[in-house]
Structure formats: C-alpha cells, structure tokens
Design an enzyme around this catalytic site. Structure first.
Site, PDB file in Angstrom:
ATOM      1  N   TYR A  68       0.950  -1.205  -0.002  1.00  0.00           N
ATOM      2  CA  TYR A  68       0.041  -0.123  -0.060  1.00  0.00           C
ATOM      3  C   TYR A  68       0.922   1.238   0.042  1.00  0.00           C
ATOM      4  O   TYR A  68       0.606   2.192  -0.326  1.00  0.00           O
ATOM      5  CB  TYR A  68      -0.876   0.022   1.184  1.00  0.00           C
ATOM      6  CG  TYR A  68      -2.107  -0.586   1.123  1.00  0.00           C
ATOM      7  CD1 TYR A  68      -2.236  -2.070   0.715  1.00  0.00           C
ATOM      8  CD2 TYR A  68      -3.281  -0.010   1.539  1.00  0.00           C
ATOM      9  CE1 TYR A  68      -3.615  -2.595   0.477  1.00  0.00           C
ATOM     10  CE2 TYR A  68      -4.723  -0.634   1.384  1.00  0.00           C
ATOM     11  CZ  TYR A  68      -4.703  -1.869   0.757  1.00  0.00           C
ATOM     12  OH  TYR A  68      -6.106  -2.335   0.909  1.00  0.00           O
ATOM     13  N   LYS A 114       3.418 -15.189   1.638  1.00  0.00           N
ATOM     14  CA  LYS A 114       3.702 -16.077   0.376  1.00  0.00           C
ATOM     15  C   LYS A 114       5.012 -16.304   0.172  1.00  0.00           C
ATOM     16  O   LYS A 114       5.656 -15.800  -0.866  1.00  0.00           O
ATOM     17  CB  LYS A 114       3.026 -14.871  -0.927  1.00  0.00           C
ATOM     18  CG  LYS A 114       2.863 -15.748  -2.191  1.00  0.00           C
ATOM     19  CD  LYS A 114       1.924 -16.778  -2.319  1.00  0.00           C
ATOM     20  CE  LYS A 114       1.743 -17.421  -3.668  1.00  0.00           C
ATOM     21  NZ  LYS A 114       1.080 -18.547  -3.786  1.00  0.00           N
ATOM     22  N   ASP A 121      -2.715 -18.138  -0.157  1.00  0.00           N
ATOM     23  CA  ASP A 121      -3.808 -18.820  -1.186  1.00  0.00           C
ATOM     24  C   ASP A 121      -4.440 -19.794  -0.312  1.00  0.00           C
ATOM     25  O   ASP A 121      -5.667 -20.068  -0.353  1.00  0.00           O
ATOM     26  CB  ASP A 121      -3.138 -19.217  -2.617  1.00  0.00           C
ATOM     27  CG  ASP A 121      -1.940 -20.089  -2.329  1.00  0.00           C
ATOM     28  OD1 ASP A 121      -1.631 -20.109  -1.074  1.00  0.00           O
ATOM     29  OD2 ASP A 121      -1.516 -20.617  -3.370  1.00  0.00           O
ATOM     30  N   ASP A 175      -6.070  -7.233   4.066  1.00  0.00           N
ATOM     31  CA  ASP A 175      -7.530  -6.560   3.419  1.00  0.00           C
ATOM     32  C   ASP A 175      -8.360  -7.492   3.035  1.00  0.00           C
ATOM     33  O   ASP A 175      -9.510  -7.376   2.855  1.00  0.00           O
ATOM     34  CB  ASP A 175      -6.767  -5.293   2.522  1.00  0.00           C
ATOM     35  CG  ASP A 175      -8.230  -4.937   1.653  1.00  0.00           C
ATOM     36  OD1 ASP A 175      -8.949  -4.369   2.244  1.00  0.00           O
ATOM     37  OD2 ASP A 175      -8.014  -4.683   0.480  1.00  0.00           O
ATOM     38  N   ASP A 214     -12.060  -9.188   4.463  1.00  0.00           N
ATOM     39  CA  ASP A 214     -13.373  -9.289   3.852  1.00  0.00           C
ATOM     40  C   ASP A 214     -13.841 -10.727   3.700  1.00  0.00           C
ATOM     41  O   ASP A 214     -15.192 -10.992   3.907  1.00  0.00           O
ATOM     42  CB  ASP A 214     -13.404  -8.743   2.232  1.00  0.00           C
ATOM     43  CG  ASP A 214     -13.559  -7.331   2.574  1.00  0.00           C
ATOM     44  OD1 ASP A 214     -13.352  -6.553   3.433  1.00  0.00           O
ATOM     45  OD2 ASP A 214     -13.969  -6.715   1.259  1.00  0.00           O
TER      46      ASP A 214
END
Ligand code: IPM
Ligand code: MG
Length: 365
Positions: free
Chosen positions: A143, A193, A225, A249, A253
């Site tokens: 970000y 990752k 993942d 983020d 959700d």
C-alpha cells in the site's frame, strides 16, 4: 478533577453519516453511564472533504486527529470520486490518516453472533461459535511501498507498486499479534507468500524470531492462497491470524462474510501508545445511502473496541457488546442480516436498530 478525553468523530461518505450518528449516541450514553468524561469533536475526511476543502485529508482534520485519543470513522469513498487519480481519491484521506498517526496495528475480529448463523454463506455448523481475530499490518507493505505509479516505458504504459517491509515493521506487528494471542486461544497463524515473494520470506523469518519470546503461543505459517481456502473450508481452525497490509485487506473481507454480513464487523487501528481509529470494516454502500437501511452494528461494535483499546474501559465495551447481542437475540435485523425464513425476526432500519441498542444500554447490565 479529571480531564476530558478527546474523541474525533468522522462520518465520511455514503452511509457513514447515518451509522456514525447512531454510534455517536452510543458513545455519549455509555460514557455518561460509566462516568467517563469525553469531549467530542467532528471533522471531514474523504469525498466530502474533497468537495468542501479540495483535499481528502484537510489539515484541520489531521490537527484534530493528532489531539484526539480516539477517532470514530464511518467510511470514505463513492462513485462520485471514482475517476480521480489514485493519489487524490477519498481513500487517500484514510490511508494518510493511518500513516500520519502511525496506526500500524489493525485488529479485525470475526465473531459469529449465534442468532445470525443462518445469514452466513457457510453451513451453520462450520461457523457456530466462530471467533477469530485478524491482525493486519496497516501502514506498510504494498500500500505504501515506493516506487509506485504508472509511467511510459518503450512506448507502453507500465504500472508499478512495491511490496516493501522493513524488519522493525514486521517485528512490531508480530508482537501485537502474539500479545493478543496470549489473551485468547494462544495460537497464531502468520500468513505470507514465502514460496514466491522475498519480502514475505523476511516476514516469516522475523515472525519466527519474535515467536521465540512467546514460547506459550503456538505459531504456524500458511501461504495466503491456502489461508483464503481454509477460511471458507474450516474457519474454526484459526485463533489469531497475522499478515501484511494487502493480504489482510482481502482475508478480512472473506472472514467478515463468514459471520453473515460485512455489516457486523468492527475494527481498531492502533498505534504504539493505544491511540486508535475505530471503524466498521464495510464501506460506504452508496446504493443504500440516505435510506435508513444501513446496519449500524459494525460501527457500534467499533465503539466497543474504542472503549476497550483506547479508553481502557473494558467494562463499557462489554456492556455495548451485550446490548448488541440482546437486540439480535430479540430478533431485530437490518436488511443485510435479515433472512425471511428465520421465524420471529423483524426487519428494522438504521435508526430503529440504534434506538434498540440504546434501550438495552439504558436497561443496564
Ligand atoms: C479497508 C478498506 C481500505 C483498505 C480502503 C478503503 C482504502 O478496504 O479498510 O479494508 O484497503 O485498507
Ligand atoms: Mg478492505
């Protein structure tokens, strides 16, 4: 004489003003009940700040924010400002605030309120008693990494963002996550990752090193993942998750939806000293703005987090959470959590939902 504590109220855009108006009443009511003296200020952020002051994060807002112990935010953004360049959009106001105030630790609990099990997209038994906490790093990673931007190279446009983490940034968020895990189920899963990205190899190394100071917390690592898949396959395997800005983020959700609605999820963004920004995880929902349809509970639950984490008043936080439980138990639902096949439930609007919570606060413990 005790000095009053400054709270900055920032409604923002879309449904922000409706849900924050309701939550502000909760703040006042609970403070009065607990004998906590607060002084409430208001400020503009996001699209409304662009329209009024020409910038998503006006200096006056930043100044007031620096003076406040806690900030209560609705949400920012909307289609009206969608065509602006990235660095002028309403979201920049929020990102600027997080970064200027060094609110690096984002706590996003996903708790299933038992009466809402039918609203989850997963089978009830997979989510019954779900209680997980996502700890998201909030002021670094892709970000904020440099270089960034869109340039022209060899006659074509090239978009660049940089995924950067410094050791101290990983260390401090890891400590927050371990400390929180210690107060809960003592299990921490770090999401990265590391099979592809060097920056997250460093993430894994530093989290592992910090883990040596927390022998009583069981640490595991998972690729992002797989974590996304596991969250919808068997979410109850998790206690606390810690991850970087972008993965957090996305995963928050996903976790939110497990609980039945994005309209139920609160969040806290904290600095080192316990100053915090409290906001619902959901956005501005422009399609339902101004219609008294929005669910104010995520914002009300964010107020609970404010009392717990920034105002050192865990009793007040419990009171608010209990009131929300009681209202749901009594069958009241806003549109987003209403399931017509569930008996003895009634649909209510934003303001009525707020009044119902206030009534429960009035009734006392
Ligand atoms: C969130 C939101 C923000 C983010 C946006 C509005 C900038 O999606 O808080 O999750 O990406 O952090
Ligand atoms: Mg988000």
């Amino acid at each position: 004489m005790t000095e009053s504590i400054e709270i900055l109220i920032i409604p923002g855009d879309g449904i922000g003003s409706e849900i924050v108006a309701v939550a502000e009443q909760v703040v006042k009511r609970v403070a009065a009940r607990e004998g906590i003296e607060l002084s409430l200020e208001h400020a503009l952020l996001g699209g409304i700040a662009i329209d009024t002051c020409g910038t998503p994060l006006p200096v006056e807002t930043l100044e007031k924010a620096r003076n406040a112990r806690a900030l209560l935010l609705g949400a920012v953004g909307g289609p009206k400002w969608d065509d602006l360049p990235t660095l002028e959009r309403p979201e920049r106001g929020l990102l600027g605030l997080r970064s200027e105030l060094e609110l690096f630790a984002n706590l996003r609990p996903a708790i299933l309120f038992e009466p809402l099990a039918a609203a989850s997209s997963l089978k009830a038994e997979l989510v019954a008693d779900l209680d997980i906490l996502i700890v998201r790093e909030l002021t670094g990673g892709i970000y904020f990494g440099e270089p960034r931007g869109i340039t022209v190279v060899d006659n074509e446009r090239v978009g660049v963002n940089s995924y950067v983490y410094k050791e101290h940034e990983i260390d401090r968020i890891a400590r927050v996550a371990f400390d929180l895990a210690r107060k809960r189920g003592r299990r921490l899963c770090s999401v990265d990752k590391a099979n592809v990205l060097e920056v997250t190899q460093l993430w894994r190394e530093v989290v592992t090193e910090v883990g040596r100071d927390y022998g009583d917390v069981q640490l595991s690592h998972m690729y992002v993942d797989n974590a996304g898949m596991q969250l919808v396959r068997a979410p109850k395997q998790f206690d606390v998750l810690v991850t970087g800005n972008m993965f957090g983020d996305i995963l928050s959700d996903v976790a939110a939806m497990l609980t039945g609605s994005l309209g139920m999820l609160p969040s806290a963004s904290l600095d080192r000293e316990g100053r915090g920004l409290f906001e619902p995880v959901h956005g501005t929902a422009p399609d339902i703005a101004g219609q008294d349809l929005a669910n104010p509970l995520a914002t009300i639950l964010s107020v609970a987090m404010m009392f717990r984490y920034s105002l050192d008043a865990p009793g007040a936080a419990d009171t608010i959470e209990k009131a929300v439980h009681a209202v749901l138990d009594a069958g009241y639902r806003t549109a987003d959590i209403y399931v017509s096949t569930v008996p003895e439930t009634r649909r209510v609007g934003t303001r009525e939902m707020g009044d119902l919570v206030l009534d429960r606060l009035e009734a006392g413990p």
